[in-house]
Design an enzyme around this catalytic site. Structure first.
Site, PDB file in Angstrom:
ATOM      1  N   HIS A   1      20.687 -25.900-126.697  1.00  0.00           N
ATOM      2  CA  HIS A   1      21.968 -25.347-127.159  1.00  0.00           C
ATOM      3  C   HIS A   1      22.206 -25.802-128.590  1.00  0.00           C
ATOM      4  CE1 HIS A   1      26.246 -24.373-127.251  1.00  0.00           C
ATOM      5  NE2 HIS A   1      26.015 -23.620-126.190  1.00  0.00           N
TER       6      HIS A   1
ATOM      7  N   ASP B   1      23.579 -20.971-118.819  1.00  0.00           N
ATOM      8  CA  ASP B   1      22.827 -19.838-118.259  1.00  0.00           C
ATOM      9  C   ASP B   1      21.781 -20.237-117.231  1.00  0.00           C
ATOM     10  OD1 ASP B   1      23.204 -18.676-121.497  1.00  0.00           O
ATOM     11  OD2 ASP B   1      24.018 -17.661-119.731  1.00  0.00           O
TER      12      ASP B   1
HETATM   13  C1  SDX Z   1      24.651 -19.478-124.864  1.00  0.00           C
HETATM   14  O1  SDX Z   1      26.759 -21.036-129.045  1.00  0.00           O
HETATM   15  C2  SDX Z   1      27.236 -21.022-127.858  1.00  0.00           C
HETATM   16  O2  SDX Z   1      28.237 -21.644-127.551  1.00  0.00           O
HETATM   17  C3  SDX Z   1      26.515 -20.136-126.869  1.00  0.00           C
HETATM   18  C4  SDX Z   1      26.983 -20.220-125.427  1.00  0.00           C
HETATM   19  C5  SDX Z   1      28.381 -19.690-125.257  1.00  0.00           C
HETATM   20  O3  SDX Z   1      29.030 -20.073-124.287  1.00  0.00           O
HETATM   21  O4  SDX Z   1      28.793 -18.823-126.049  1.00  0.00           O
HETATM   22  O5  SDX Z   1      26.934 -21.572-124.984  1.00  0.00           O
HETATM   23  C6  SDX Z   1      26.084 -19.384-124.507  1.00  0.00           C
HETATM   24  O6  SDX Z   1      24.201 -18.680-125.639  1.00  0.00           O
HETATM   25  C7  SDX Z   1      23.813 -20.597-124.294  1.00  0.00           C
HETATM   26  C8  SDX Z   1      22.368 -20.622-124.891  1.00  0.00           C
HETATM   27  C9  SDX Z   1      21.532 -19.631-124.085  1.00  0.00           C
HETATM   28  N1  SDX Z   1      20.193 -19.448-124.724  1.00  0.00           N
HETATM   29  C10 SDX Z   1      19.085 -19.901-124.108  1.00  0.00           C
HETATM   30  O7  SDX Z   1      19.077 -20.575-123.077  1.00  0.00           O
HETATM   31  C11 SDX Z   1      17.802 -19.478-124.809  1.00  0.00           C
HETATM   32  C12 SDX Z   1      16.856 -20.684-124.896  1.00  0.00           C
HETATM   33  N2  SDX Z   1      17.436 -21.642-125.858  1.00  0.00           N
HETATM   34  C13 SDX Z   1      16.947 -21.591-127.217  1.00  0.00           C
HETATM   35  O8  SDX Z   1      16.637 -20.296-127.666  1.00  0.00           O
HETATM   36  C14 SDX Z   1      17.771 -22.467-128.167  1.00  0.00           C
HETATM   37  O9  SDX Z   1      17.941 -23.673-127.547  1.00  0.00           O
HETATM   38  C15 SDX Z   1      19.111 -21.973-128.670  1.00  0.00           C
HETATM   39  C16 SDX Z   1      19.016 -20.635-129.308  1.00  0.00           C
HETATM   40  C17 SDX Z   1      20.094 -21.938-127.560  1.00  0.00           C
HETATM   41  C18 SDX Z   1      19.587 -22.992-129.732  1.00  0.00           C
HETATM   42  O10 SDX Z   1      18.720 -22.913-130.785  1.00  0.00           O
HETATM   43  P1  SDX Z   1      18.942 -23.779-132.121  1.00  0.00           P
HETATM   44  O11 SDX Z   1      20.174 -24.601-132.050  1.00  0.00           O
HETATM   45  O12 SDX Z   1      18.778 -22.872-133.289  1.00  0.00           O
HETATM   46  O13 SDX Z   1      17.809 -24.834-132.033  1.00  0.00           O
HETATM   47  P2  SDX Z   1      16.370 -24.634-132.626  1.00  0.00           P
HETATM   48  O14 SDX Z   1      15.870 -23.270-132.273  1.00  0.00           O
HETATM   49  O15 SDX Z   1      16.404 -25.054-134.059  1.00  0.00           O
HETATM   50  O16 SDX Z   1      15.542 -25.695-131.741  1.00  0.00           O
HETATM   51  C19 SDX Z   1      15.426 -27.055-132.144  1.00  0.00           C
HETATM   52  C20 SDX Z   1      14.067 -27.498-131.586  1.00  0.00           C
HETATM   53  C21 SDX Z   1      12.930 -26.573-132.036  1.00  0.00           C
HETATM   54  O17 SDX Z   1      11.755 -27.342-131.973  1.00  0.00           O
HETATM   55  P3  SDX Z   1      11.208 -28.027-133.403  1.00  0.00           P
HETATM   56  O18 SDX Z   1      11.111 -26.875-134.410  1.00  0.00           O
HETATM   57  O19 SDX Z   1      12.289 -29.039-133.778  1.00  0.00           O
HETATM   58  O20 SDX Z   1       9.893 -28.651-133.052  1.00  0.00           O
HETATM   59  O21 SDX Z   1      14.112 -27.394-130.145  1.00  0.00           O
HETATM   60  C22 SDX Z   1      13.146 -26.431-129.721  1.00  0.00           C
HETATM   61  C23 SDX Z   1      12.836 -25.555-130.914  1.00  0.00           C
HETATM   62  O22 SDX Z   1      11.523 -25.008-130.792  1.00  0.00           O
HETATM   63  N3  SDX Z   1      13.795 -25.660-128.642  1.00  0.00           N
HETATM   64  C24 SDX Z   1      13.185 -25.297-127.519  1.00  0.00           C
HETATM   65  C25 SDX Z   1      14.178 -24.638-126.766  1.00  0.00           C
HETATM   66  N4  SDX Z   1      15.322 -24.620-127.455  1.00  0.00           N
HETATM   67  C26 SDX Z   1      15.077 -25.252-128.621  1.00  0.00           C
HETATM   68  N5  SDX Z   1      11.910 -25.455-127.086  1.00  0.00           N
HETATM   69  C27 SDX Z   1      11.640 -24.928-125.860  1.00  0.00           C
HETATM   70  N6  SDX Z   1      12.552 -24.292-125.056  1.00  0.00           N
HETATM   71  C28 SDX Z   1      13.821 -24.136-125.494  1.00  0.00           C
HETATM   72  N7  SDX Z   1      14.704 -23.503-124.719  1.00  0.00           N
END
Ligand code: SDX
Length: 432
Positions: free
Chosen positions: A308, A366
């Protein structure tokens, strides 16, 4: 609000600039850099808004480090266990929990607006039966502005109030119609003797040929889910609603833009993606392979329902949903649900894996909701629609707060331009 100043030295001349710092009632202080460009010729640069507060709001507070979520100061776990979705809608819109009389009036004003214009059914008939319900919701919700001309004037307080009631009241009806249409089944009208969430489940599952009794445990579970999804400060879809609203667009068009943004798999579309992921994993023995893929930078696969932007701790909504999941599966005698077993094992493994620990990746809202919906017999392409029903309350409250903010102006970010410098047109005959 201005507690102290922040200073910044910019440019070749090392010009020292001072900016006011504001402290809210909770959470990080902010540096007001409104005058930065005028005083320095510099923009700030913050793609994804990692460090940017886009507005001032008193609706929802999230502390990502502590895993805290409060609507108007009330903790989400308390509201989920003690309140109901209609009361939470009132709280988000008006800032206070309603007295009994206020609550009864609000509920009756919502019930009296749950029907949609009869012409709308012909808009549905223009969609292919196999359309994704979110495609229908984007179109149907925006089309409300074609029917309700008496609640489009955003500068009229009463029209804003009526528009807010209509949007909250009609979203479940539009959602149930999208489901029925995709199944080739007749639309079911709202029944005012049912409460909001039971009414939605009745429109979803009832058929004209026989009585349908809504399961009270499932209705309570859905109502809790709606409470948990109602608002979440300035997430992607809420920011979309605010930006659309800042241009003066009508409220129905703004919320339709929010629905479109919520559809993305990185946002509200994740609940549908979680179920597809769990079904693809298929068996607990396959979990290590998927964990490995989630950590592989060359593999686009991510653990859906994990991570998140704000929560760097367990999403408090996921904790409540985990309990709700067990309640629903017990009610439906599905305790041995294979997807739940995979989800819980996946959670256990991920929470002890240093990749996830280092990046503070925890289950989010989710992760469990899809298992509950699947157990209730709801198709996976409807999950994000359910999220949209609940989040309409938050979108409307945030839109109303923005419109009523005397400091409100059209949102218009700038950019770091990295394109071509000036060049002259070359006639096609002289191009390579
Ligand atoms: C919602 O914003 C809100 O409030 C949203 C929400 C709401 O109520 O409105 O809470 C609802 O959207 C919840 C989130 C649902 N999405 C998912 O579950 C999809 C999977 N999650 C990821 O796509 C991700 O965690 C996000 C999009 C939710 C957050 O992404 P960020 O904050 O941009 O973080 P990032 O992509 O920069 O990740 C940081 C690191 C990265 O690795 P490095 O580059 O540091 O090596 O964490 C890794 C990412 O690759 N990472 C994951 C991951 N999420 C982040 N690696 C594997 N699996 C994951 N799910």
């Amino acid at each position: 609000m201005n507690t102290k100043n922040a200073s910044l030295t910019v440019g070749k001349s090392k010009k020292n600039l001072e900016f006011p710092v504001y402290k809210g009632s909770e959470g990080p202080e902010v540096i007001d850099i409104t005058s930065l460009y005028k005083e320095s010729g510099f923009f700030t640069y913050d793609p994804g808004f990692m460090s940017t507060a886009s507005c001032e709001s008193s609706i929802t507070y999230v502390d990502g480090e502590k895993g805290v979520l409060r609507y108007r100061g009330y903790d989400i776990a308390q509201l989920a266990r003690k309140s109901n979705f209609m009361e939470v809608c009132y709280l988000l819109l008006h800032g206070e929990l309603p007295a009994k009389k206020e609550f009864n009036l609000f509920v009756s004003e919502i019930k009296n607006r749950s029907l949609v214009h009869e012409q709308l059914q012909f808009l549905y008939r223009g969609f292919p039966r196999f359309s994704h319900p979110m495609a229908i919701m984007c179109g149907a919700f925006a089309s409300l502005s074609a029917f309700y001309h008496d609640s489009l004037n955003i500068n009229d307080e009463e029209q804003r109030r009526i528009a807010a009631l209509r949007m909250i009241a009609k979203t479940p009806t539009l959602a149930a119609m999208a489901y029925k249409y995709s199944r080739g089944k007749p639309f079911i009208y709202p029944k005012n003797e049912l409460d909001y969430t039971a009414n939605f489940l009745h429109m979803l599952f009832a058929v004209p040929s026989e009585e349908y009794k809504v399961n009270k445990v499932l209705a309570k579970a859905m109502d809790t889910i709606f409470i948990l999804h109602a608002d979440h400060e300035q997430n992607a879809s809420t920011s979309t609603v605010r930006l659309a609203g800042s241009s003066g667009a009508n409220p129905f068009a703004c919320i339709s833009a929010g629905i479109a943004s919520l559809w993305g798999p990185a946002h509200g579309g994740a609940n549908e993606a979680v179920i597809h992921m769990l079904e693809e994993i298929g068996d607990i023995k396959n979990i290590p392979k998927f964990i490995k893929r989630a950590k592989d930078k060359d593999d686009p696969f991510r653990l859906m329902g994990f991570g998140h932007r704000v929560y760097k701790n367990y999403d408090p909504r996921a904790s409540v949903l985990k309990d709700t999941c067990h309640e629903v599966l017990t009610e439906l005698d599905m305790q041995n649900n294979s997807l739940l077993k995979i989800a819980m094992k996946l959670e256990d493994i991920a929470l002890t894996d240093k990749y996830f620990i280092k990046r503070k990746l925890y289950p989010n809202v989710d992760f469990y909701s899809g298992i509950i919906y699947k157990a209730m017999g709801i198709p996976s392409n409807l999950y994000t629609v359910l999220f949209a029903i609940a989040r309409t309350a938050g979108w409307v409250a945030q839109w109303k707060e923005m419109i009523e903010d005397p400091k409100q102006k059209i949102g218009r970010p700038r950019q770091l331009y990295t394109g071509h410098k000036p060049r002259n047109y070359v006639p096609v005959g002289k191009r390579k």
